[in-house]
Scaffold this motif. Structure first.
Motif, PDB file in Angstrom:
ATOM      1  N   MET A   1       0.932  -1.159  -0.073  1.00 24.88           N
ATOM      2  CA  MET A   1       0.108  -0.074   0.122  1.00 24.88           C
ATOM      3  C   MET A   1       0.928   1.138   0.085  1.00 24.88           C
ATOM      4  SD  MET A   1      -2.829   1.212   2.637  1.00 24.88           S
ATOM      5  CE  MET A   1      -2.533   2.520   3.558  1.00 24.88           C
ATOM      6  N   PHE A   2       1.788   1.344   0.805  1.00 18.90           N
ATOM      7  CA  PHE A   2       2.612   2.425   0.958  1.00 18.90           C
ATOM      8  C   PHE A   2       3.323   2.808  -0.487  1.00 18.90           C
ATOM      9  CE2 PHE A   2       6.605   4.658   1.899  1.00 18.90           C
ATOM     10  CZ  PHE A   2       6.178   5.813   2.645  1.00 18.90           C
ATOM     11  N   ALA A   3       4.111   1.605  -1.181  1.00 21.08           N
ATOM     12  CA  ALA A   3       4.842   1.881  -2.181  1.00 21.08           C
ATOM     13  C   ALA A   3       3.863   2.223  -3.409  1.00 21.08           C
ATOM     14  CB  ALA A   3       5.439   0.396  -2.538  1.00 21.08           C
ATOM     15  N   ARG A   4       2.576   1.692  -3.504  1.00 21.78           N
ATOM     16  CA  ARG A   4       1.666   2.185  -4.422  1.00 21.78           C
ATOM     17  C   ARG A   4       1.490   3.602  -4.226  1.00 21.78           C
ATOM     18  NH1 ARG A   4      -1.587   1.307  -8.325  1.00 21.78           N
ATOM     19  NH2 ARG A   4      -3.879   1.753  -8.624  1.00 21.78           N
ATOM     20  N   GLY A  51       2.711  11.481   8.166  1.00 26.56           N
ATOM     21  CA  GLY A  51       2.247  10.656   9.447  1.00 26.56           C
ATOM     22  C   GLY A  51       3.056   9.454   9.800  1.00 26.56           C
ATOM     23  N   SER A  52       3.563   8.770   8.601  1.00 28.25           N
ATOM     24  CA  SER A  52       4.774   7.604   9.048  1.00 28.25           C
ATOM     25  C   SER A  52       5.909   8.152   9.526  1.00 28.25           C
ATOM     26  CB  SER A  52       5.020   6.810   7.990  1.00 28.25           C
ATOM     27  OG  SER A  52       3.746   6.365   7.506  1.00 28.25           O
ATOM     28  N   ALA A  53       6.441   9.414   8.967  1.00 28.62           N
ATOM     29  CA  ALA A  53       7.692  10.104   9.415  1.00 28.62           C
ATOM     30  C   ALA A  53       7.621  10.319  10.937  1.00 28.62           C
ATOM     31  CB  ALA A  53       8.115  10.875   8.534  1.00 28.62           C
ATOM     32  N   ILE A  54       6.257  10.869  11.318  1.00 29.30           N
ATOM     33  CA  ILE A  54       6.223  11.470  12.639  1.00 29.30           C
ATOM     34  C   ILE A  54       6.268  10.182  13.568  1.00 29.30           C
ATOM     35  CG2 ILE A  54       4.643  12.550  14.204  1.00 29.30           C
ATOM     36  CD1 ILE A  54       3.675  14.169  11.693  1.00 29.30           C
ATOM     37  N   GLU A  55       5.929   9.053  13.246  1.00 30.61           N
ATOM     38  CA  GLU A  55       5.774   7.838  13.985  1.00 30.61           C
ATOM     39  C   GLU A  55       6.845   6.836  13.735  1.00 30.61           C
ATOM     40  OE1 GLU A  55       3.769   7.539  16.631  1.00 30.61           O
ATOM     41  OE2 GLU A  55       2.715   9.312  16.045  1.00 30.61           O
ATOM     42  N   LEU A  56       8.159   7.370  13.228  1.00 28.03           N
ATOM     43  CA  LEU A  56       9.026   6.531  12.528  1.00 28.03           C
ATOM     44  C   LEU A  56       9.665   5.613  13.699  1.00 28.03           C
ATOM     45  CD1 LEU A  56      10.248   6.104  10.145  1.00 28.03           C
ATOM     46  CD2 LEU A  56      12.296   7.802  10.471  1.00 28.03           C
ATOM     47  N   GLN A  57       9.638   5.960  14.750  1.00 26.50           N
ATOM     48  CA  GLN A  57      10.288   5.238  15.814  1.00 26.50           C
ATOM     49  C   GLN A  57       9.729   3.940  16.214  1.00 26.50           C
ATOM     50  OE1 GLN A  57      13.577   5.810  16.540  1.00 26.50           O
ATOM     51  NE2 GLN A  57      13.517   7.322  14.983  1.00 26.50           N
ATOM     52  N   VAL A  58       8.228   4.089  15.939  1.00 29.35           N
ATOM     53  CA  VAL A  58       7.412   2.897  16.471  1.00 29.35           C
ATOM     54  C   VAL A  58       6.883   2.078  15.242  1.00 29.35           C
ATOM     55  CG1 VAL A  58       6.611   4.013  18.566  1.00 29.35           C
ATOM     56  CG2 VAL A  58       5.233   4.568  16.268  1.00 29.35           C
ATOM     57  N   LEU A  63       8.709  -0.982   7.064  1.00 28.43           N
ATOM     58  CA  LEU A  63       8.004   0.443   6.911  1.00 28.43           C
ATOM     59  C   LEU A  63       8.870   1.619   7.045  1.00 28.43           C
ATOM     60  CD1 LEU A  63       5.544   1.723   5.696  1.00 28.43           C
ATOM     61  CD2 LEU A  63       4.257   1.734   7.934  1.00 28.43           C
ATOM     62  N   ALA A  64       9.834   1.506   8.274  1.00 26.30           N
ATOM     63  CA  ALA A  64      10.722   2.762   8.575  1.00 26.30           C
ATOM     64  C   ALA A  64      11.718   2.888   7.407  1.00 26.30           C
ATOM     65  CB  ALA A  64      11.524   2.398   9.818  1.00 26.30           C
ATOM     66  N   VAL A  65      11.899   1.754   6.911  1.00 23.19           N
ATOM     67  CA  VAL A  65      13.092   1.843   5.428  1.00 23.19           C
ATOM     68  C   VAL A  65      12.308   2.617   4.557  1.00 23.19           C
ATOM     69  CG1 VAL A  65      14.068   0.511   3.987  1.00 23.19           C
ATOM     70  CG2 VAL A  65      14.538   0.142   6.246  1.00 23.19           C
ATOM     71  N   LEU A  66      11.033   2.175   4.159  1.00 25.31           N
ATOM     72  CA  LEU A  66      10.357   2.742   3.177  1.00 25.31           C
ATOM     73  C   LEU A  66      10.022   4.363   3.251  1.00 25.31           C
ATOM     74  CD1 LEU A  66       7.926   0.135   2.359  1.00 25.31           C
ATOM     75  CD2 LEU A  66       9.585   0.641   1.077  1.00 25.31           C
ATOM     76  N   VAL A  67       9.598   4.649   4.592  1.00 20.80           N
ATOM     77  CA  VAL A  67       9.324   5.995   4.771  1.00 20.80           C
ATOM     78  C   VAL A  67      10.593   6.862   4.772  1.00 20.80           C
ATOM     79  CG1 VAL A  67       8.742   7.766   6.509  1.00 20.80           C
ATOM     80  CG2 VAL A  67       7.531   5.587   6.282  1.00 20.80           C
ATOM     81  N   ARG A  68      11.792   6.479   5.258  1.00 20.59           N
ATOM     82  CA  ARG A  68      12.978   7.203   5.024  1.00 20.59           C
ATOM     83  C   ARG A  68      13.562   7.390   3.394  1.00 20.59           C
ATOM     84  NH1 ARG A  68      14.587   3.946   9.860  1.00 20.59           N
ATOM     85  NH2 ARG A  68      14.935   5.453  11.678  1.00 20.59           N
ATOM     86  N   ALA A  69      13.257   6.222   2.776  1.00 17.08           N
ATOM     87  CA  ALA A  69      13.649   6.280   1.412  1.00 17.08           C
ATOM     88  C   ALA A  69      12.597   7.255   0.707  1.00 17.08           C
ATOM     89  CB  ALA A  69      13.577   4.779   0.667  1.00 17.08           C
TER      90      ALA A  69
END
Length: 135
Positions: A1-4, A51-58, A63-69
């Motif tokens: 879902m995130f990648a799409r 939203g995901s970046a804000i919650e990156l630590q949890v 998914l954290a890798v995808l958000v950082r990328a």
């Protein structure tokens, strides 16, 4: 879902940027794209990347890798637009591209957060003010 999600948004943004004549106008269009996104129904729900970046630590590690990328791609894309503008003369060549890209990324991410709470006023003036950073 995130990648799409990121793929579709990036494709739509790329199409809009390709229509712009120079680097400065590409930056203006990037800001316009994010202002529109922040003001529409999707903006009210919030940006999945922000939203995901804000919650990156949890987040789980994958998914954290995808958000950082995704954030790094955004930053790299802004750097590329700034370099295009410096090469075509629409952006001051004396400006530090790394510093400008960081500021513009913060502006874009901030627009997405602020858009969740209310409409951002004076879109054109906001864009014109941000573009003064490029002079």
């Amino acid at each position: 879902m995130f990648a799409r999600y990121t793929s579709l948004r990036n494709q739509h943004l790329r199409q809009r940027l390709e229509q712009q004549p120079n680097g400065r106008e590409k930056i203006a269009e990037l800001l316009r794209f994010y202002l529109e996104s922040a003001s529409d129904v999707e903006g009210r729900r919030g940006c999945l990347v922000v939203g995901s970046a804000i919650e990156l630590q949890v987040l789980d590690a994958e998914l954290a890798v995808l958000v950082r990328a995704a954030l790094q791609r955004n930053l790299s894309g802004i750097i590329s637009l700034l370099e295009v503008g410096q090469q075509d003369g629409s952006i001051n060549q004396q400006r530090d591209v790394e510093a400008l890209s960081g500021i513009l990324l913060c502006i874009v991410l901030g627009m997405r957060v602020a858009g969740k709470m209310h409409n951002l006023p004076a879109h054109d003036e906001l864009i014109n003010t941000a573009l003064k950073l490029l002079d």
